[in-house]
Design an enzyme around this catalytic site. Structure first.
Site, PDB file in Angstrom:
ATOM      1  N   LYS A  53       0.840  -1.256   0.026  1.00  0.00           N
ATOM      2  CA  LYS A  53      -0.052  -0.009  -0.008  1.00  0.00           C
ATOM      3  C   LYS A  53       0.824   1.099   0.071  1.00  0.00           C
ATOM      4  O   LYS A  53       0.476   2.126  -0.684  1.00  0.00           O
ATOM      5  CB  LYS A  53      -0.878   0.048   1.210  1.00  0.00           C
ATOM      6  N   GLN A  97      -4.607  -0.931   9.748  1.00  0.00           N
ATOM      7  CA  GLN A  97      -4.384  -2.484   9.039  1.00  0.00           C
ATOM      8  C   GLN A  97      -4.990  -3.366  10.228  1.00  0.00           C
ATOM      9  O   GLN A  97      -4.704  -3.612  11.391  1.00  0.00           O
ATOM     10  CB  GLN A  97      -3.087  -2.716   8.782  1.00  0.00           C
ATOM     11  N   ASP A 120     -10.801   3.376   4.479  1.00  0.00           N
ATOM     12  CA  ASP A 120     -11.356   2.069   4.040  1.00  0.00           C
ATOM     13  C   ASP A 120     -12.914   1.874   4.069  1.00  0.00           C
ATOM     14  O   ASP A 120     -13.152   0.726   3.708  1.00  0.00           O
ATOM     15  CB  ASP A 120     -10.889   1.263   5.564  1.00  0.00           C
TER      16      ASP A 120
END
Length: 295
Positions: A53, A97, A120
């Site tokens: 990422k 994460q 997200d």
């Protein structure tokens, strides 16, 4: 044989489009969109995901920063970091994460992220907006699936769509996106009766259940489009192999289009994270301009 939906190729197109828009954004506002990824603990898979990422973010011109915390950090320490990032104008996107260590409440952590920085798309306000058909930051994997579907179908309206799996990360938001495109949507799950027969009626099948090669050819309507979100590590002929939730070799012969594993949905998820970060930056800059105008 089915048309292969090449996630690597499509994701590269998305990344190139985002890179161009990021360059234009910086030229217009003199602001570089910033993405912060927070990693707690030493999970090897999480380290790989975060590295990919951060690398992709740099490629499209984002200011990408990684914060690492030990697995022993307290929930309050993580909350304090998120609050600091929420208040940092140079940070436009925050991603924590997952999974987090067991002693940390994931739901509480996700709720603490400013919804306009929630790249997200997991914050309850973004979830509610998506379910209500309002503009929102959309979870990256379902967004990637939708982009792939639109590469195959110019118009999704009226199609019968089945989503296998009802997770908050993929299944439910995927169903909401399909509804927004005027599909007739059915969610199938572990308690569904006649699951195979229901699946076989679908023009579009999105599978996200985490069971290797679970869906086979007799589940699929001839010519249907199959999006396989699953990624599972199995041992075959003495070797480790990555496979999806769909039995690719049998379904490929009957489907109209299908995503491979690997090389399908996976690359799209990271590409859509870049897209969401740019969207979040645009929202924040616009809000700042409106606030300035009314002051």
């Amino acid at each position: 044989m089915a048309l292969l939906i090449d996630g690597k190729k499509i994701s590269q197109q998305v990344v190139e489009e985002v890179a161009t828009e990021v360059s234009d954004f910086i030229a217009t506002y003199d602001v570089q969109p910033g993405l912060v990824v927070v990693l707690v603990g030493d999970d090897p898979a999480s380290h790989v995901y975060v590295r990919n990422k951060i690398k992709r973010a740099a490629e499209v011109g984002l200011n990408s920063i990684e914060h690492r915390l030990p697995a022993t950090c307290s929930q309050q320490e993580l909350i304090d970091l998120i609050e600091a990032l929420n208040n940092d104008e140079k940070v436009h996107g925050i991603l924590v994460q997952l999974p987090l260590p067991e002693h940390i409440d994931e739901a509480e952590i996700l709720n603490r992220i400013n919804p306009v920085k929630d790249v997200d798309g997991f914050h309850p306000l973004n979830v509610g907006s998506l379910s209500s058909g309002k503009p929102s930051l959309v979870p990256c994997t379902p967004l990637g699936c939708m982009i792939m579907l639109k590469k195959v179908h110019e118009n999704l309206s009226g199609k019968n769509a089945v989503v296998i799996g009802r997770s908050n990360i993929v299944g439910k938001p995927m169903a909401a996106l399909l509804l927004q495109e005027n599909c007739t949507v059915t969610i199938l799950h572990s308690r569904t009766k006649n699951i195979e027969a229901l699946c076989a009626q679908a023009d579009i099948v999105v599978v996200a259940i985490g069971r290797p090669e679970f869906v086979s050819a007799h589940w699929i309507k001839p010519g249907a489009t199959v999006i396989d979100v699953g990624i599972n590590s199995i041992e075959r002929d003495g070797r480790k192999k990555l496979v999806g939730d769909v039995d690719f070799s049998s379904v490929e012969e009957i489907a109209g289009a299908i995503t491979p594993v690997p090389g399908g949905v996976g690359p799209m998820t990271i590409a859509c994270l870049m897209k969401n970060t740019l969207t979040a930056a645009k929202i924040q800059i616009l809000a700042k301009e409106v606030k300035h105008e009314f002051n």
